[in-house]
Write a protein that holds these residues in place. Structure first.
Motif, PDB file in Angstrom:
ATOM      1  N   LEU A   1       4.076 -12.267  -9.408  1.00 23.47           N
ATOM      2  CA  LEU A   1       5.029 -11.587 -10.160  1.00 23.47           C
ATOM      3  C   LEU A   1       5.526 -12.461 -11.343  1.00 23.47           C
ATOM      4  CD1 LEU A   1       7.173  -9.363  -8.152  1.00 23.47           C
ATOM      5  CD2 LEU A   1       5.233  -8.569  -9.439  1.00 23.47           C
TER       6      LEU A   1
ATOM      7  N   LEU B   1       3.752  -2.614 -11.236  1.00 24.31           N
ATOM      8  CA  LEU B   1       4.995  -2.293 -10.335  1.00 24.31           C
ATOM      9  C   LEU B   1       4.786  -1.308  -9.635  1.00 24.31           C
ATOM     10  CD1 LEU B   1       8.056  -3.885 -12.025  1.00 24.31           C
ATOM     11  CD2 LEU B   1       6.239  -5.062 -10.402  1.00 24.31           C
TER      12      LEU B   1
ATOM     13  N   ARG C   1       0.420  -3.975   2.689  1.00 28.14           N
ATOM     14  CA  ARG C   1       0.900  -5.017   2.248  1.00 28.14           C
ATOM     15  C   ARG C   1       0.382  -6.310   2.790  1.00 28.14           C
ATOM     16  NH1 ARG C   1       7.613  -4.598   2.248  1.00 28.14           N
ATOM     17  NH2 ARG C   1       7.589  -2.776   3.526  1.00 28.14           N
TER      18      ARG C   1
ATOM     19  N   GLN D   1       3.408   0.908  -0.267  1.00 24.71           N
ATOM     20  CA  GLN D   1       4.397   0.180   0.478  1.00 24.71           C
ATOM     21  C   GLN D   1       4.123   0.164   2.030  1.00 24.71           C
ATOM     22  OE1 GLN D   1       7.864  -1.429  -0.319  1.00 24.71           O
ATOM     23  NE2 GLN D   1       6.115  -2.013  -1.652  1.00 24.71           N
TER      24      GLN D   1
ATOM     25  N   VAL E   1       0.384 -11.139  -4.159  1.00 30.64           N
ATOM     26  CA  VAL E   1       1.048 -10.655  -5.640  1.00 30.64           C
ATOM     27  C   VAL E   1       1.821 -11.863  -6.259  1.00 30.64           C
ATOM     28  CG1 VAL E   1       2.402  -9.245  -6.700  1.00 30.64           C
ATOM     29  CG2 VAL E   1       1.290  -8.370  -4.791  1.00 30.64           C
TER      30      VAL E   1
ATOM     31  N   LEU F   1       2.089  -1.151  -6.810  1.00 28.88           N
ATOM     32  CA  LEU F   1       2.638  -2.122  -5.921  1.00 28.88           C
ATOM     33  C   LEU F   1       3.418  -1.295  -4.936  1.00 28.88           C
ATOM     34  CD1 LEU F   1       2.863  -5.617  -7.494  1.00 28.88           C
ATOM     35  CD2 LEU F   1       1.355  -4.889  -5.618  1.00 28.88           C
ATOM     36  N   GLY F   2       4.089  -0.208  -5.661  1.00 30.94           N
ATOM     37  CA  GLY F   2       5.034   0.717  -4.902  1.00 30.94           C
ATOM     38  C   GLY F   2       6.380   0.171  -5.061  1.00 30.94           C
ATOM     39  N   LEU F   3       6.677  -0.940  -6.210  1.00 31.29           N
ATOM     40  CA  LEU F   3       7.969  -1.387  -6.408  1.00 31.29           C
ATOM     41  C   LEU F   3       8.654  -0.655  -7.336  1.00 31.29           C
ATOM     42  CD1 LEU F   3       6.848  -5.370  -6.678  1.00 31.29           C
ATOM     43  CD2 LEU F   3       8.063  -4.078  -4.690  1.00 31.29           C
TER      44      LEU F   3
END
Lengths: 299, 246
Positions: free
Chosen positions: A81, A48, A74, A69, A79, A51-53
């Protein structure tokens, strides 16, 4: 060559719990990397953050040389998840069309259907009414919608039956041959071993191994040489042999634990003890993996 | 841009396929309209005016409901199910995503207005000029914006149950105290005072004045605009705070 992913001294703290602890690695274009570890090792958290989440508490993550991000990053990633239930009230085909519309160079519906083997009936079904396995396939299709360069799969095969698992990894194999960079997390050692060219081994938020599957296996597996002796002798000689990490006797056999069987054998013979019934045991990888994670759990 | 258009289209489809929308925002307002105009229609001085008034009330009631409820609850559901997180890895920006939702919702409002106006006009053969119909529609569309912002605010809540409960309550309090079910003049003074500061009263007022040959006054505009700004700021502030918390 420029790395696709660069993770530098990254830590993630949740309240009082450190989920990821000072982790660094980089991944090159075209690599297929397994992030392996038991549940709760920090694999998903790390993904995560890649992914910059999630924002790292400390350290820095770069994806395609930018902040993960950024829009143009992107556009180039796909992805899958865990635990994302799909948008409601839309058919599978509509969800696919929606996702395709987000990307500048999407795969065609045709190509996505071929990748995921959706039947016409399935395409017409409401996406939130799919079975677990079908939802996974949809998740995979969504990850592929933008024809990504870099793919992230978080525990992609959890809950899949053996056949679907095989189909999934076969497809991944094809993507690998197309030169895509693929990163997946798993707690199945076998998957990491079969698919990945490189394994990053996580435990308790730390990387405890990073290398080719064989090297990781060698590091994990306990190899032993055992024999019965025709005469009594001091164990001290055995302890002092190079490469021997442990010596013990069990059921009348003497066991030498080592990482380098060849070296130990040659030295063993040079001791000129009278030996019988020599056996070499490579150890079961699964056992070793379990043992490792358990022993560290206890520590 | 293609993604944005597609997102708008998809949001419209999702609302139209939602049975709650069809029931609460199309079917019920029309039923209420029939009840109010066909059953409780005894001894009125000007039945035609009353019918037009109630039609505007019910249209406003419908649009207000879908703005607060459909949008708000859906936002919470999407976050709960991990969907909003997933939207952050596809190349459509947060702003575009929310904006598409608003546009989609506004299209739905236009659709609701058309359906309810048509039903009302047919049921009681209401005679308004084309300009009046048009102005009423436009006013109701404009007046829906603060309720969309309230929907966005509801959308920041953590649990679907809370969001559903709160938005239902707000919806019905707004509807009743705002005079959408019966004229506010029939209320006790204290309730009238409360009603007159609610956005729903000013929302209805604008349209009620148009069917009487007038138009929304400055206060209506100011109150609607004021609530819009307040709720927009509030919901975007809370959303930003929630993002930082990650």
């Amino acid at each position: 060559m420029e790395p696709v992913i660069n993770v530098q001294n990254v830590s993630k703290q949740f309240k009082n719990k450190t989920a990821v602890d000072e982790v660094s690695f980089s991944i090159q274009k075209g690599e297929v990397v397994a992030i392996l570890g038991p549940n709760g090792a920090g694999k998903t958290t790390t993904m995560l953050m890649m992914l910059g989440l999630l924002k790292p508490t400390q350290g820095r993550v770069q994806l395609l040389n930018k902040h993960p991000q950024e829009t143009d990053v992107r556009e180039k990633i796909g992805v899958m998840l865990q635990e994302v239930s799909v948008i409601d009230a839309l058919s599978v085909r509509e969800v696919l069309e929606l996702f395709r519309s987000y990307y500048p160079n999407p795969l065609s519906i045709q190509e996505l259907v071929e990748l995921t083997r959706f039947t016409n009936d399935e395409l017409k079904k409401r996406a939130n009414k799919l079975s677990g396995g079908q939802q996974r396939r949809l998740g995979f299709a969504l990850a592929m919608a933008g024809n990504p360069e870099v793919l992230f799969f978080d525990e992609p095969t959890v809950g899949l039956d053996v056949t679907s698992r095989k189909v999934f990894w076969n497809t991944v194999e094809k993507l690998k041959n197309q030169g895509k960079t693929i990163i997946f997390t798993t707690h199945y050692l076998q998957e990491a071993d079969d698919i990945a060219e490189r394994v990053i081994l996580f435990h308790h938020g730390k990387i405890i191994g990073d290398g080719k599957p064989n090297d990781i296996k060698a590091a994990l597996t306990k190899q032993s040489v055992s024999f019965t002796a025709k005469e009594t002798f001091s164990f001290d000689h055995l302890h002092s042999l190079p490469g021997v990490t442990d010596v013990y006797e069990k059921d009348g056999r003497v066991y030498l634990i080592t990482k380098d069987i060849d070296l130990v054998l040659s030295r063993l013979f040079s001791l000129e003890i009278k030996l019988e019934n020599i056996e070499i045991e490579r150890g079961r990888l699964e056992d070793a993996f379990e043992q490792l994670t358990e022993s560290r759990e206890g520590a | 841009m293609r993604g944005f258009k597609m997102q708008c289209k998809v949001e419209i489809l999702r609302v139209l396929r939602n049975p709650y929308y069809v029931f609460w925002s199309l079917f019920m307002p029309i039923v209420f309209y029939i009840v109010f105009t066909k059953i409780f229609n005894t001894d009125l001085e000007n039945p035609k005016m009353w019918q037009a008034h109630i039609l505007m009330s019910m249209t406003a009631f419908s649009v207000m409901g879908s703005a607060i409820m459909t949008l708000g609850i859906r936002l919470v559901e999407e976050r709960k199910q991990g969907w909003s997180m997933f939207m952050r890895i596809v190349p459509i920006s947060d702003q575009a995503y929310y904006f598409a939702k608003m546009i989609g919702q506004t299209m739905i409002h236009i659709f609701s207005i058309l359906v309810i106006f048509t039903a009302g006009a047919l049921i009681n053969s209401i005679q308004l000029t084309t300009v009046e119909w048009l102005l009423c529609g436009l006013w109701i569309l404009f007046g829906s914006f603060p309720f969309l912002a309230i929907g966005a605010l509801v959308g920041t809540m953590k649990r679907v149950d809370t969001a559903a409960g709160v938005s239902n309550m707000v919806y019905f309090v707004f509807a009743i105290l705002g005079g959408m079910w019966m004229p506010i003049e029939l209320f006790p003074d204290i309730l009238q005072t409360i009603g007159k500061v609610l956005p729903s009263f000013h929302f209805g007022s604008g349209a009620w004045q148009i069917v009487r040959g007038g138009g929304p006054d400055l206060t209506n505009f100011l109150v609607i605009g004021g609530y819009l700004i307040v709720f927009m700021l509030l919901s975007s502030y809370i959303r930003r705070k929630q993002e930082v918390a990650v």
